[in-house]
Design a protein around this motif. Sequence first.
Motif, PDB file in Angstrom:
ATOM      1  N   ILE A 366       0.865  -1.177   0.000  1.00 49.44           N
ATOM      2  CA  ILE A 366       0.000   0.000   0.000  1.00 49.44           C
ATOM      3  C   ILE A 366       0.899   1.223   0.000  1.00 49.44           C
ATOM      4  N   LEU A 367       0.621   2.126  -0.968  1.00 46.11           N
ATOM      5  CA  LEU A 367       1.397   3.354  -1.103  1.00 46.11           C
ATOM      6  C   LEU A 367       0.499   4.527  -0.720  1.00 46.11           C
ATOM      7  N   ILE A 419      -2.439   3.910  -3.272  1.00 44.95           N
ATOM      8  CA  ILE A 419      -2.333   2.890  -4.322  1.00 44.95           C
ATOM      9  C   ILE A 419      -2.194   1.527  -3.658  1.00 44.95           C
ATOM     10  N   LEU A 420      -3.015   0.578  -4.144  1.00 45.88           N
ATOM     11  CA  LEU A 420      -2.912  -0.815  -3.705  1.00 45.88           C
ATOM     12  C   LEU A 420      -2.226  -1.608  -4.787  1.00 45.88           C
ATOM     13  N   LEU A 421      -1.124  -2.278  -4.425  1.00 47.45           N
ATOM     14  CA  LEU A 421      -0.412  -3.148  -5.355  1.00 47.45           C
ATOM     15  C   LEU A 421      -0.626  -4.586  -4.872  1.00 47.45           C
ATOM     16  N   ASP A 422      -1.331  -5.361  -5.669  1.00 47.97           N
ATOM     17  CA  ASP A 422      -1.758  -6.698  -5.250  1.00 47.97           C
ATOM     18  C   ASP A 422      -0.887  -7.762  -5.896  1.00 47.97           C
ATOM     19  N   ASP A 423      -0.788  -8.908  -5.189  1.00 49.69           N
ATOM     20  CA  ASP A 423      -0.137 -10.120  -5.714  1.00 49.69           C
ATOM     21  C   ASP A 423       1.293  -9.820  -6.196  1.00 49.69           C
ATOM     22  N   LEU A 424       2.137  -9.387  -5.273  1.00 49.06           N
ATOM     23  CA  LEU A 424       3.540  -9.082  -5.588  1.00 49.06           C
ATOM     24  C   LEU A 424       4.420 -10.293  -5.286  1.00 49.06           C
ATOM     25  N   ILE A 433       7.792   0.115  -9.393  1.00 48.74           N
ATOM     26  CA  ILE A 433       6.568   0.872  -9.683  1.00 48.74           C
ATOM     27  C   ILE A 433       6.637   2.249  -9.033  1.00 48.74           C
ATOM     28  N   ILE A 434       7.183   2.322  -7.780  1.00 47.38           N
ATOM     29  CA  ILE A 434       7.272   3.611  -7.083  1.00 47.38           C
ATOM     30  C   ILE A 434       8.173   4.567  -7.852  1.00 47.38           C
ATOM     31  N   ARG A 435       9.292   4.092  -8.327  1.00 48.90           N
ATOM     32  CA  ARG A 435      10.200   4.969  -9.073  1.00 48.90           C
ATOM     33  C   ARG A 435       9.533   5.465 -10.362  1.00 48.90           C
ATOM     34  N   ASN A 436       8.826   4.602 -11.042  1.00 45.20           N
ATOM     35  CA  ASN A 436       8.123   5.031 -12.263  1.00 45.20           C
ATOM     36  C   ASN A 436       7.107   6.117 -11.946  1.00 45.20           C
ATOM     37  N   GLY A 477      -2.063   3.267   8.637  1.00 50.53           N
ATOM     38  CA  GLY A 477      -1.399   4.182   9.563  1.00 50.53           C
ATOM     39  C   GLY A 477       0.099   4.229   9.328  1.00 50.53           C
ATOM     40  N   HIS A 478       0.683   3.072   9.100  1.00 52.78           N
ATOM     41  CA  HIS A 478       2.129   3.018   8.848  1.00 52.78           C
ATOM     42  C   HIS A 478       2.480   3.678   7.517  1.00 52.78           C
ATOM     43  N   ALA A 479       1.620   3.496   6.475  1.00 48.94           N
ATOM     44  CA  ALA A 479       1.908   4.117   5.180  1.00 48.94           C
ATOM     45  C   ALA A 479       1.831   5.632   5.292  1.00 48.94           C
ATOM     46  N   ASP A 480       0.879   6.136   6.052  1.00 44.89           N
ATOM     47  CA  ASP A 480       0.735   7.581   6.240  1.00 44.89           C
ATOM     48  C   ASP A 480       1.970   8.143   6.958  1.00 44.89           C
ATOM     49  N   ALA A 481       2.412   7.432   7.969  1.00 45.08           N
ATOM     50  CA  ALA A 481       3.597   7.880   8.707  1.00 45.08           C
ATOM     51  C   ALA A 481       4.818   7.873   7.821  1.00 45.08           C
TER      52      ALA A 481
END
Length: 501
Positions: A366-367, A419-424, A433-436, A477-481
Amino acid sequence: MAREKRYAFSVPTCLVIALLCLASIATRWLAVAHVVDTEREQAIESAMQADANLAIAFEQDLIRTLKAAEQVAAFAREGYLLHGKAPDIRGWIKDHTIRERMFTILSVVDAQGRIIVSTEDTPPGVNYSDRNFFMAQQHATEDKLYVSRAVFGRVSHQWRIPMSLRITLDGGGFGGVVVIAIDPAYLTHFYQHTAKASQTDTLVQVLGADGYTRGSQIGGTMDFDHDARAQPWFVRAKTHPVGQFVTDLPDRIPRIISYRTLDQYPLMVVLGTPLDQAVAGASKRHNRYWIAAGLTTLALLAVAGLLTIILARQRASTLALLASEARLTHATRHDALTGLPNRVLFQERCQRALATAQRHRHLIAILYLDLDSFKSVNDEYGHAAGDELLQQAAQRLLQKVRASSQDTVARFGGDEFAILLDDLHARADTERIIRNILTALSEPFTIKGTKTKVQLSASIGAVEYPQHGNTLDMLMGHADAAMYAAKKAGKNQFMWWSPTT
């Protein structure tokens, strides 16, 4: 908002209504056709029975006429043979010994064809030896009345039907004939006293075994000595002495033909009732049936059309209601500006992804993303320009997630996205994906309708399941932080959450 449609026709429903309507119409018309055919057949059968009875009466009347003629001829013959001289046949007519008016032309002819005596004044030199009625009796082996074809009388100077009886001498030799000549019309006079006499195109005919008519009427038109050997009733009579059938001969008018062959004389009687007259009563009813069927068809079509319109109107209302509900549902689960899923829908998809990941033991990420310096751009160029930049940013984010996956891009409000990235398979997939995304968002944005270039960037916080938490609240919560940590660290970068974040 698009204007609401008043009618929404359903092809399957329209087809069902049309098929039911057509089936009802076809059933109605087939039923009427069956009734019409049945009643027509019954009318024809009834007319045939009536004509058969009338043909019997016609036959009996003709036999009585011929027997009466035969008796008159035999009476004259006996008088001639008994006294050896010509009988006073004129006296017989005068004192009404012969009472039938049709037999007033009566002659006794000797063996040479000369007239011995006649009810008519006879011109000198008249001889009948060349007449068929005379020659037929010369070699006759039976004592029978011979009914000849019509001839033009040498005494009466009129067309007549001669009927002759042989005079046989004591030694068996030929002694001449007794001949009675009658008007051809007398042979069909029976017809004048029937109910059919007033009907036009009715055929009445007396036909000889030689195939020539002795008397014939169609309506009120008299005819005689007509060649009828090709007529179907004459052909049929050779194998079937009595019969009935329908034909359009001889004048192309369909008729019910009833014929009978006489047993005692080489003649046949024929009655022909026009088919349209035989079924006239039924045809009048049939016209009413067809009109009723036509009106029923119009009514069924009207009902089917009205029902189709009513159902189409109801369906349009239902579809409009469903569309409205769908719009409301979409509005509660999607961002109005960008069309992306909102926080509610994003959390639902995350819950499903977590449940799947727990069952299949795979990774999800989760981004949490915030646009850097968006507020200053919004203040400088206005809210409209800010909204346009948010829409462009949403499209760039959608282009950088995996199109074939269950990845989800959502907007939480303002300049915050998730952003939800599923089945990694590995963390490296997430970081790629984040860098792109960072690269795509760092490229200049152009405000529509201007040449103004705006530079933005993003700060991204990232978490993985199950490493950074096993519940959605914990992960969010962790992604927000982590996102705030990335922003503090200098913006335009991403950070993974860690306990020290």
